[in-house]
Write a protein that holds these residues in place. Sequence first.
Motif, PDB file in Angstrom:
ATOM      1  N   ALA A 199       0.255  -7.939   9.945  1.00 38.12           N
ATOM      2  CA  ALA A 199       0.384  -8.117   8.535  1.00 38.12           C
ATOM      3  C   ALA A 199       1.276  -7.079   8.233  1.00 38.12           C
ATOM      4  CB  ALA A 199      -0.910  -7.890   7.434  1.00 38.12           C
ATOM      5  N   LEU A 200       2.265  -7.509   7.167  1.00 36.03           N
ATOM      6  CA  LEU A 200       3.309  -6.441   6.954  1.00 36.03           C
ATOM      7  C   LEU A 200       3.735  -6.867   5.445  1.00 36.03           C
ATOM      8  CD1 LEU A 200       6.443  -5.377   8.790  1.00 36.03           C
ATOM      9  CD2 LEU A 200       6.828  -6.600   6.733  1.00 36.03           C
ATOM     10  N   GLY A 201       4.081  -5.800   4.707  1.00 33.96           N
ATOM     11  CA  GLY A 201       4.606  -5.850   3.263  1.00 33.96           C
ATOM     12  C   GLY A 201       5.513  -5.334   3.060  1.00 33.96           C
ATOM     13  N   LEU A 202       6.550  -5.669   2.227  1.00 31.21           N
ATOM     14  CA  LEU A 202       7.715  -4.860   1.998  1.00 31.21           C
ATOM     15  C   LEU A 202       8.072  -5.005   0.450  1.00 31.21           C
ATOM     16  CD1 LEU A 202       9.961  -3.076   2.912  1.00 31.21           C
ATOM     17  CD2 LEU A 202      11.473  -4.886   3.600  1.00 31.21           C
ATOM     18  N   ALA A 203       8.325  -4.290  -0.236  1.00 28.23           N
ATOM     19  CA  ALA A 203       8.607  -4.431  -1.772  1.00 28.23           C
ATOM     20  C   ALA A 203       9.856  -3.671  -2.205  1.00 28.23           C
ATOM     21  CB  ALA A 203       7.416  -4.024  -2.883  1.00 28.23           C
ATOM     22  N   ILE A 204      10.789  -4.178  -3.305  1.00 26.84           N
ATOM     23  CA  ILE A 204      11.853  -3.585  -3.496  1.00 26.84           C
ATOM     24  C   ILE A 204      11.377  -2.991  -4.911  1.00 26.84           C
ATOM     25  CG2 ILE A 204      14.374  -3.925  -4.277  1.00 26.84           C
ATOM     26  CD1 ILE A 204      14.432  -6.193  -2.449  1.00 26.84           C
ATOM     27  N   TYR A 205      11.839  -1.869  -5.215  1.00 31.20           N
ATOM     28  CA  TYR A 205      11.871  -1.233  -6.462  1.00 31.20           C
ATOM     29  C   TYR A 205      12.948  -0.726  -7.091  1.00 31.20           C
ATOM     30  CZ  TYR A 205      10.422   1.858 -10.586  1.00 31.20           C
ATOM     31  OH  TYR A 205      10.343   2.378 -11.890  1.00 31.20           O
ATOM     32  N   ASP A 206      13.329  -1.242  -8.243  1.00 31.85           N
ATOM     33  CA  ASP A 206      14.677  -1.073  -9.204  1.00 31.85           C
ATOM     34  C   ASP A 206      14.089  -0.454 -10.437  1.00 31.85           C
ATOM     35  OD1 ASP A 206      17.034  -0.763 -10.125  1.00 31.85           O
ATOM     36  OD2 ASP A 206      17.475  -3.255 -10.048  1.00 31.85           O
ATOM     37  N   PRO A 207      14.711   0.904 -10.567  1.00 29.61           N
ATOM     38  CA  PRO A 207      14.418   1.536 -11.780  1.00 29.61           C
ATOM     39  C   PRO A 207      14.892   0.698 -13.092  1.00 29.61           C
ATOM     40  CG  PRO A 207      15.326   3.045 -10.288  1.00 29.61           C
ATOM     41  CD  PRO A 207      15.562   1.844  -9.769  1.00 29.61           C
ATOM     42  N   THR A 208      15.876  -0.026 -13.027  1.00 26.16           N
ATOM     43  CA  THR A 208      16.026  -0.779 -14.183  1.00 26.16           C
ATOM     44  C   THR A 208      15.005  -1.805 -14.696  1.00 26.16           C
ATOM     45  OG1 THR A 208      17.625  -2.090 -13.019  1.00 26.16           O
ATOM     46  CG2 THR A 208      18.550  -0.162 -13.712  1.00 26.16           C
ATOM     47  N   GLN A 217       2.841  -6.027  -1.724  1.00 20.58           N
ATOM     48  CA  GLN A 217       1.799  -7.213  -1.080  1.00 20.58           C
ATOM     49  C   GLN A 217       2.007  -7.579   0.414  1.00 20.58           C
ATOM     50  OE1 GLN A 217       1.886 -10.595  -3.699  1.00 20.58           O
ATOM     51  NE2 GLN A 217       0.134 -11.484  -2.473  1.00 20.58           N
ATOM     52  N   ALA A 218       1.317  -7.362   1.163  1.00 17.48           N
ATOM     53  CA  ALA A 218       1.378  -7.846   2.542  1.00 17.48           C
ATOM     54  C   ALA A 218       1.226  -9.240   3.005  1.00 17.48           C
ATOM     55  CB  ALA A 218       0.302  -7.088   3.353  1.00 17.48           C
ATOM     56  N   ARG A 219       1.764  -9.816   3.773  1.00 19.33           N
ATOM     57  CA  ARG A 219       1.550 -11.274   4.345  1.00 19.33           C
ATOM     58  C   ARG A 219       1.400 -11.107   5.714  1.00 19.33           C
ATOM     59  NH1 ARG A 219       7.114 -14.267   1.927  1.00 19.33           N
ATOM     60  NH2 ARG A 219       6.795 -13.776  -0.494  1.00 19.33           N
ATOM     61  N   PRO A 220       0.600 -12.140   6.338  1.00 24.08           N
ATOM     62  CA  PRO A 220       0.417 -12.162   7.799  1.00 24.08           C
ATOM     63  C   PRO A 220       1.869 -12.318   8.571  1.00 24.08           C
ATOM     64  CG  PRO A 220      -1.115 -13.754   6.642  1.00 24.08           C
ATOM     65  CD  PRO A 220      -0.072 -13.206   5.676  1.00 24.08           C
ATOM     66  N   LEU A 221       1.882 -11.705   9.736  1.00 27.35           N
ATOM     67  CA  LEU A 221       2.902 -11.942  10.524  1.00 27.35           C
ATOM     68  C   LEU A 221       2.655 -13.144  11.535  1.00 27.35           C
ATOM     69  CD1 LEU A 221       3.894  -8.202  11.399  1.00 27.35           C
ATOM     70  CD2 LEU A 221       5.045  -9.808   9.904  1.00 27.35           C
ATOM     71  N   VAL A 222       3.498 -14.059  11.636  1.00 24.28           N
ATOM     72  CA  VAL A 222       3.426 -15.112  12.530  1.00 24.28           C
ATOM     73  C   VAL A 222       4.592 -15.382  13.464  1.00 24.28           C
ATOM     74  CG1 VAL A 222       2.016 -16.528  11.085  1.00 24.28           C
ATOM     75  CG2 VAL A 222       4.523 -16.688  11.013  1.00 24.28           C
ATOM     76  N   ALA A 223       4.333 -15.713  14.627  1.00 30.61           N
ATOM     77  CA  ALA A 223       5.623 -15.870  15.492  1.00 30.61           C
ATOM     78  C   ALA A 223       5.245 -17.184  16.348  1.00 30.61           C
ATOM     79  CB  ALA A 223       5.588 -14.693  16.315  1.00 30.61           C
ATOM     80  N   TYR A 224       6.154 -17.265  17.343  1.00 31.76           N
ATOM     81  CA  TYR A 224       5.933 -18.643  18.372  1.00 31.76           C
ATOM     82  C   TYR A 224       4.803 -18.040  19.284  1.00 31.76           C
ATOM     83  CZ  TYR A 224       7.009 -21.980  21.870  1.00 31.76           C
ATOM     84  OH  TYR A 224       6.827 -23.132  22.596  1.00 31.76           O
ATOM     85  N   SER A 225       3.785 -19.105  19.248  1.00 31.09           N
ATOM     86  CA  SER A 225       2.640 -18.570  20.132  1.00 31.09           C
ATOM     87  C   SER A 225       2.649 -19.472  21.564  1.00 31.09           C
ATOM     88  CB  SER A 225       1.373 -18.823  19.312  1.00 31.09           C
ATOM     89  OG  SER A 225       0.155 -18.595  19.964  1.00 31.09           O
TER      90      SER A 225
END
Length: 670
Positions: A199-208, A217-225
């Motif tokens: 799982a991986l999460g990445l969020a952008i914070y903008d002070p404005t 918020q994390a999401r599951p990682l999927v790839a070719y299996s």
Amino acid sequence: MTLRRKLLLVALCTLALPVAGWLYVRQMETLLREGQAQALTASARAMARSLVVTDAPLPPAGPVWYVQQTANPITIDGYGDDWAPLTPWSQPLDKRGKLLLAEDADWLYLFAEVRSAQRTRADADDPRALAADHLVLSLGRGELSRRYLLASAAPGLVTARPLDPPVDGLPNLITAQWQEDGGGYRVELRLPRSLKLDALGLAIYDPTNGGDPQSVQARPLVAYSPALSKELSQLALDGVQARVLAPQGWLLAQTGHLAAPATAPGDQPGWFAALVYRFLLADQVGEAELWMQDVPKLDAAEVNQASRGKPATLWRQGEARGSVVLAAAVPIESDDQVRGVLLLEQASRAVPLLANRALLGLLLTSFGVLLVAGAILLVFATRLSIRLGRLRDAAERAQLNDGRLDEPFPMTGAEDEIGDLARSFERLFEVVGGYTDYLRTLASKLSHELNTPLAIVKSSLDNLEHALQAQQAMPPDAQPYMLRARDGVARLGQLVRAMSEASRMERAIAAAEPEDVDLVAVVRGCGEAYRPLAGTRRLETELPDGPMMMHCAPELIAQALDKLFDNALSFTPEQGWLRLSLRATQHGAEIELANQGPPLPAAMQGRLFDSLVSLRDKATPGDAPHLGLGLYVVRLVAERHGGVALARNLEDGSGVAFTLQLHGMPRQRL
């Protein structure tokens, strides 16, 4: 429109047969495709249920991050040059950024690009970092997760600061590259595959914009299996390509390949047959480009429909010429949630071949029937036109002969409607011919019958006058009546003699002997003789330069010209003009005498050449009556020479023209 064209248009109505057949073949092709689509959809449903039952490694429901495969290691420098082949399939990050994830045998790579025109800068270890522009990264494995703060006051190498306490198996130190430009900033980093992140999460914070600076918020990682591909290969059908896609369209597993069934050499469709099937028979055949590309994501309407729980099918063009591919997409559901989409593709030449063969056979049969029907109708119309033309020619010949038939009327023995029409015409012309003959002989009959009564009346008047004069008893008032009676008897006698003369003239014209003469000399001689008679009127002659030979009776022609000149002279005003002309025609010669004067009445133009018809003023008492036999003689002369006599008004309205069309007299055989 002629009969042949009308019947040809009727024959074209048989084109409805190939049109109806074409619609039938289209319907048949649609039914075949629907049956094949239903069969493939049923197979896809069965395979989807098998994947769920066998606990195949399916992706979780909901949003996921897709990790692409990279063949070469990616250099961590904060620039996107190494990511160029993967950029078309970037994933949106919030509303102002995009995210790319890739992996190889050793590393998991991350590249984030954020668009921001105004920024607040601070390093990750700065106490004000949470109030500046930054990224919050979340790593997860199983039930464990940990957050990291990515921020930098200047481009270059940055170290992520953990926001959560240490977690076993998750790194304490993460380094990344931070690069900026006028449009925003980019962050690039890599993590070891040994972390086994799921799982991986990445969020952008903008002070404005405000908000929680540590929220992610994390999401599951999927790839070719490969494992899922192996599981799928055990269920796939021969000749069918199977793909498992995430609900968003990301490729998770693939097996099999499209292979059109082998066909005989004669069954290989040509380019024309392929075009016929594509544009005339197939309905809604999609392009093959979207489905043939080897891409990590398939963004198609059918996949989106299946991800919402509704199966979908699609027919598209095949890779091989003349083939089509059926694609069936069904949802893979577990616990009432769509875990993925199973896409089956099967190539086929059977449907196009059957449809093309059916259409070709139908077209050949239909056009054969059309050609036969058109030929039959054309022959029938031609024969009908010829028969009607014979009737027309016979009617016109009889009309020129005043209703008399010079030969048996054609097609009177036919048993069809044209035969009935021909027999009706024959009876009509027999009646008209008999009436015409009666009119022709009426003058001679009347002259013979009136001679005796006229002689009795005349002798009675003579005896009465002698008796009264002998007794000197004739009253003075009776003398004018006696003179009028004698004048009337004289006029009747002149009429009887004229009718007798007309009969003798007909016999004389019929008995005239033909000879070879120069018509130019005949007409020139008549013109020279008429000049003194014209008086103050101007007489012009228009004659050919060379001789014009014809087998004819020159005395009859001169007699006809005398009648025409006498008639024209009586209507031409003083100081007027007359024009006598001769010209050659295709079948003989044409003599025309035109004169200045009043036009012909429209009602009389067809009767001018009949016997006892005249347009001159009635004679005054004591004058000889005009019997109207001159133009009748002209017509007899023209008919004796195989032609006709015509009268017409001049185009400019200045006068009239009388024409003799002469074809010559037949030569007598010795």
